[in-house]
Design a protein around this motif. Structure first.
Motif, PDB file in Angstrom:
ATOM      1  N   THR A 279       0.917  -1.371  -0.279  1.00 22.69           N
ATOM      2  CA  THR A 279      -0.197   0.038  -0.157  1.00 22.69           C
ATOM      3  C   THR A 279       1.133   1.224  -0.129  1.00 22.69           C
ATOM      4  O   THR A 279       2.203   1.047   0.786  1.00 22.69           O
ATOM      5  N   ALA A 280       0.775   2.586  -0.863  1.00 24.61           N
ATOM      6  CA  ALA A 280       1.583   3.167  -1.284  1.00 24.61           C
ATOM      7  C   ALA A 280       0.835   4.236  -1.108  1.00 24.61           C
ATOM      8  O   ALA A 280      -0.648   4.174  -1.333  1.00 24.61           O
ATOM      9  N   LEU A 281       1.247   5.401   0.485  1.00 24.79           N
ATOM     10  CA  LEU A 281       0.568   6.746   1.357  1.00 24.79           C
ATOM     11  C   LEU A 281       0.503   7.154   0.984  1.00 24.79           C
ATOM     12  O   LEU A 281       2.830   7.564   0.836  1.00 24.79           O
ATOM     13  N   GLY A 282       0.068   8.783   1.199  1.00 27.23           N
ATOM     14  CA  GLY A 282       1.305   9.655   1.442  1.00 27.23           C
ATOM     15  C   GLY A 282       2.171  10.640   0.080  1.00 27.23           C
ATOM     16  O   GLY A 282       0.968  10.995  -0.764  1.00 27.23           O
ATOM     17  N   ALA A 283       2.523  11.282   0.404  1.00 22.83           N
ATOM     18  CA  ALA A 283       3.070  12.659  -1.283  1.00 22.83           C
ATOM     19  C   ALA A 283       4.295  11.651  -1.702  1.00 22.83           C
ATOM     20  O   ALA A 283       4.928  12.014  -2.763  1.00 22.83           O
ATOM     21  N   THR A 303      12.111  -4.386  -3.900  1.00 24.23           N
ATOM     22  CA  THR A 303      12.712  -3.884  -3.580  1.00 24.23           C
ATOM     23  C   THR A 303      11.577  -1.889  -3.405  1.00 24.23           C
ATOM     24  O   THR A 303      11.201  -1.714  -3.574  1.00 24.23           O
ATOM     25  N   LEU A 304      12.597  -1.234  -2.132  1.00 22.17           N
ATOM     26  CA  LEU A 304      11.981  -0.259  -1.937  1.00 22.17           C
ATOM     27  C   LEU A 304      12.228   0.724  -2.905  1.00 22.17           C
ATOM     28  O   LEU A 304      11.030   1.383  -2.888  1.00 22.17           O
ATOM     29  N   ALA A 305      13.195   0.326  -3.828  1.00 22.77           N
ATOM     30  CA  ALA A 305      12.983   1.667  -4.647  1.00 22.77           C
ATOM     31  C   ALA A 305      11.827   1.491  -5.659  1.00 22.77           C
ATOM     32  O   ALA A 305      11.793   2.104  -6.411  1.00 22.77           O
ATOM     33  N   GLN A 306      11.868  -0.142  -6.360  1.00 24.21           N
ATOM     34  CA  GLN A 306      10.933  -0.364  -6.916  1.00 24.21           C
ATOM     35  C   GLN A 306       9.211  -0.354  -6.531  1.00 24.21           C
ATOM     36  O   GLN A 306       9.112   0.457  -7.527  1.00 24.21           O
ATOM     37  N   ALA A 307      10.077  -0.026  -5.312  1.00 17.63           N
ATOM     38  CA  ALA A 307       8.225   0.247  -5.181  1.00 17.63           C
ATOM     39  C   ALA A 307       7.319   1.830  -5.389  1.00 17.63           C
ATOM     40  O   ALA A 307       6.417   2.153  -5.914  1.00 17.63           O
ATOM     41  N   ILE A 308       8.710   2.768  -5.238  1.00 13.55           N
ATOM     42  CA  ILE A 308       8.614   4.180  -5.246  1.00 13.55           C
ATOM     43  C   ILE A 308       8.173   4.226  -6.220  1.00 13.55           C
ATOM     44  O   ILE A 308       7.317   5.473  -6.591  1.00 13.55           O
ATOM     45  N   GLY A 309       9.042   3.665  -7.084  1.00 13.73           N
ATOM     46  CA  GLY A 309       8.732   4.242  -9.077  1.00 13.73           C
ATOM     47  C   GLY A 309       7.655   3.317  -9.312  1.00 13.73           C
ATOM     48  O   GLY A 309       6.873   4.112 -10.335  1.00 13.73           O
ATOM     49  N   LYS A 310       6.730   2.413  -8.548  1.00 12.97           N
ATOM     50  CA  LYS A 310       5.323   2.126  -8.593  1.00 12.97           C
ATOM     51  C   LYS A 310       4.974   2.627  -8.838  1.00 12.97           C
ATOM     52  O   LYS A 310       3.702   3.123  -9.558  1.00 12.97           O
ATOM     53  N   ALA A 311       5.119   3.679  -7.566  1.00 15.51           N
ATOM     54  CA  ALA A 311       3.298   4.306  -6.554  1.00 15.51           C
ATOM     55  C   ALA A 311       3.841   5.282  -7.919  1.00 15.51           C
ATOM     56  O   ALA A 311       3.405   6.898  -7.818  1.00 15.51           O
ATOM     57  N   GLY A 312       4.443   5.640  -8.817  1.00 11.41           N
ATOM     58  CA  GLY A 312       4.753   7.517  -9.640  1.00 11.41           C
ATOM     59  C   GLY A 312       5.497   7.939  -8.888  1.00 11.41           C
ATOM     60  O   GLY A 312       5.881   9.593  -9.694  1.00 11.41           O
ATOM     61  N   GLY A 313       6.780   7.293  -8.091  1.00 13.86           N
ATOM     62  CA  GLY A 313       7.681   8.619  -7.831  1.00 13.86           C
ATOM     63  C   GLY A 313       7.148   9.305  -6.657  1.00 13.86           C
ATOM     64  O   GLY A 313       6.038   9.627  -6.439  1.00 13.86           O
ATOM     65  N   LEU A 314       8.275  10.412  -6.109  1.00 10.84           N
ATOM     66  CA  LEU A 314       8.094  11.660  -5.001  1.00 10.84           C
ATOM     67  C   LEU A 314       7.442  12.178  -5.471  1.00 10.84           C
ATOM     68  O   LEU A 314       7.587  13.160  -6.278  1.00 10.84           O
ATOM     69  N   ASN A 315       5.815  12.955  -4.550  1.00 11.09           N
ATOM     70  CA  ASN A 315       5.454  14.212  -5.450  1.00 11.09           C
ATOM     71  C   ASN A 315       6.733  15.613  -5.346  1.00 11.09           C
ATOM     72  O   ASN A 315       7.292  15.748  -3.755  1.00 11.09           O
ATOM     73  N   ASP A 316       7.091  16.172  -6.033  1.00 13.73           N
ATOM     74  CA  ASP A 316       8.517  17.393  -5.870  1.00 13.73           C
ATOM     75  C   ASP A 316       7.193  18.217  -5.131  1.00 13.73           C
ATOM     76  O   ASP A 316       8.268  19.060  -5.000  1.00 13.73           O
ATOM     77  N   GLN A 317       6.089  18.864  -4.764  1.00  9.72           N
ATOM     78  CA  GLN A 317       5.568  19.607  -4.392  1.00  9.72           C
ATOM     79  C   GLN A 317       4.972  19.848  -3.712  1.00  9.72           C
ATOM     80  O   GLN A 317       4.630  20.000  -2.723  1.00  9.72           O
ATOM     81  N   GLN A 318       5.296  18.402  -2.813  1.00 15.10           N
ATOM     82  CA  GLN A 318       4.853  17.962  -1.155  1.00 15.10           C
ATOM     83  C   GLN A 318       5.415  17.271  -0.469  1.00 15.10           C
ATOM     84  O   GLN A 318       5.442  17.559   0.250  1.00 15.10           O
ATOM     85  N   SER A 319       6.176  16.303  -1.232  1.00 11.31           N
ATOM     86  CA  SER A 319       7.168  15.297  -0.609  1.00 11.31           C
ATOM     87  C   SER A 319       8.234  15.638   0.392  1.00 11.31           C
ATOM     88  O   SER A 319       8.738  17.127   0.054  1.00 11.31           O
ATOM     89  N   VAL A 377       2.941  -1.290   4.087  1.00 12.13           N
ATOM     90  CA  VAL A 377       3.023   0.214   3.416  1.00 12.13           C
ATOM     91  C   VAL A 377       4.065   1.434   3.999  1.00 12.13           C
ATOM     92  O   VAL A 377       4.424   0.884   4.488  1.00 12.13           O
ATOM     93  N   MET A 378       3.877   1.927   2.048  1.00 12.68           N
ATOM     94  CA  MET A 378       4.828   2.674   2.511  1.00 12.68           C
ATOM     95  C   MET A 378       4.103   4.121   2.644  1.00 12.68           C
ATOM     96  O   MET A 378       3.518   4.316   1.839  1.00 12.68           O
ATOM     97  N   TYR A 379       5.243   5.052   3.552  1.00 15.53           N
ATOM     98  CA  TYR A 379       4.086   6.634   2.917  1.00 15.53           C
ATOM     99  C   TYR A 379       5.603   7.405   3.264  1.00 15.53           C
ATOM    100  O   TYR A 379       6.541   7.357   3.456  1.00 15.53           O
ATOM    101  N   VAL A 380       4.927   8.819   3.000  1.00 19.85           N
ATOM    102  CA  VAL A 380       5.766   9.194   2.657  1.00 19.85           C
ATOM    103  C   VAL A 380       5.620  10.383   2.957  1.00 19.85           C
ATOM    104  O   VAL A 380       4.963  11.475   2.797  1.00 19.85           O
TER     105      VAL A 380
END
Length: 420
Positions: A279-283, A303-319, A377-380
């Motif tokens: 589950t990907a939550l947050g920014a 891996t966590l890096a792949q998971a972040i990529g699957k979630a579209g990456g970190l939001n540059d305006q929010q995270s 659960v991955m949260y940014v």
């Protein structure tokens, strides 16, 4: 009403000091009174929290916080966290090849043939001489009873359970040696009911299968049951043996020969479709775009890096790249290896939060090594400035709305005065 009018007036004064003087307190009260009934018809997704709490007949409220362990993903811990740390069949059930001799059990049905050296013996009368080469007789099929025995004429009750076929043959010969003419016995398996395995779940032909005498491995039994209905990467194999139950991803069994262990009699194999997800939550960009927050692995390990990529990456305006977290329940032994004091936790599955700082130049390398697990659960977290931005946006929108309302009231007052 007085408080509402006062607050509304303050909002107006905060934006435009002279506005409240132009509107007047009676007109402002009129606007507030007109807006109050509209709150009940505004769009919403359900009851408010005040309604839920206020209408409860009984309940249990608690402010107790859940204890958890906080672990930094760093050079000191990545050595442990980069390992899949999965429960394996070969780790729980040592892969020892079964004995090549087949052991008879209760419920098995045996064929028994008795040979004598000459006609006119116990089982072959003299008139049959030459009519049946070998002078033998086939007994009716014998089922091993609940006591683990079979019955042979003139030999009596022969223990059969937990014996091999040659051992049963020798036992029968020993009983007949002084009564038949140089007896020889051949025992074969007619029906097997004790050395069986149940293969159930998401296979094409589930059922109870008999094991052969040389032993069979896990994948062979699944193949005999028609194979899995779904892809190996989204199918789990649960093996139940001697009161223990182990669950492993089917693709791991396929790719790792050590996991393809030998199956024992009375094992239960259960195939279930359960695609690994996190589950990907947050920014994250995927949340901004409205994508589903539960994301499948689509691979055996992630891996966590792949998971972040699957979630579209970190939001540059929010995270905030320094505040990336992974939530899971961790086994006590692993946390102890990491150096966490687990004495304060009373249970073996300990709530754990892993923290990663992607502002660190080596953070991406750590993310590329950290192994995700199903149901993580991955949260940014948002950057701290985002909260100030939200507050300023709320103040600006409120001021603009109040100003527009004040202007509308002023226009109404002007129109009324002009008319009258």
């Amino acid at each position: 009403m007085g408080d509402l009018v006062r607050n509304l007036g303050l909002c107006v004064l905060g934006h435009k000091g002279a506005t409240i003087k132009r509107i007047g307190r009676p007109a402002l009260a009129l606007v507030a009174a007109a807006l109050l009934p509209a709150c009940s018809v505004l769009p919403g997704t359900g009851p408010t929290s005040d309604a839920v709490h206020g209408n409860a007949t009984a309940g249990l409220r608690s402010n107790a916080a859940l204890p958890y362990a906080l672990v930094d993903i760093s050079a000191d811990t990545i050595g442990f966290l980069s390992q899949p740390n999965l429960i394996t069949f070969q780790g729980v059930f040592p892969d020892k090849r079964p004995k090549p001799q087949q052991v008879v059990g209760v419920g098995d049905v045996l064929n028994i043939s008795i040979f004598e050296a000459a006609p006119g013996g116990l089982f072959t009368p003299a008139t049959a001489a030459g009519a049946r080469p070998g002078n033998f007789v086939d007994l009716p099929a014998q089922a091993v009873d609940q006591k683990g025995a079979i019955y042979v004429p003139y030999a009596g009750e022969i223990p059969a359970a937990a014996r091999t076929l040659p051992e049963i043959q020798q036992a029968i010969v020993a009983r007949l040696r002084n009564r038949a003419i140089e007896p020889q016995v051949v025992v074969s398996l007619n029906q097997q009911h004790s050395s069986v395995v149940s293969v159930l779940g998401d296979v094409n032909t589930p059922g109870v299968l008999a094991l052969n005498s040389v032993g069979e491995r896990l994948l062979a039994l699944i193949a005999r049951a028609g194979g899995p209905k779904f892809e190996a990467v989204e199918s789990y194999v649960t093996l139940q043996r001697d009161g223990r139950r182990v669950k492993v991803l089917l693709s791991r069994v396929v790719h790792d020969p050590r996991e393809n262990i030998f199956i024992r009699p009375n094992d239960v194999i259960f195939i279930t479709r359960e695609s690994p997800t996190f589950t990907a939550l947050g920014a994250l960009n995927q949340n901004v775009f409205g994508f589903n927050s539960e994301i499948p692995f689509d691979v055996e390990s992630l891996t966590l890096a792949q998971a972040i990529g699957k979630a579209g990456g970190l939001n540059d305006q929010q995270s905030d790249p320094a505040e990336v977290y992974v939530y899971r329940y961790e086994d006590r032994p692993l946390l102890e290896k990491l150096g966490v004091d687990t004495k304060r936790f009373s249970y073996d599955r300990i709530p754990t939060v892993y923290h990663l700082n992607l502002r660190d130049p080596g953070g991406m390398l750590l993310a590329a090594g950290f192994q995700m697990r199903t149901k993580d659960v991955m949260y940014v977290a948002n950057a701290k400035v985002v909260d100030y931005y939200k507050l300023l946006t709320l103040i600006s929108n409120t001021a603009n709305t109040t100003s527009a309302t004040a202007n509308a009231v002023t226009n109404v007052n002007t129109a009324v005065k002009t008319r009258w």
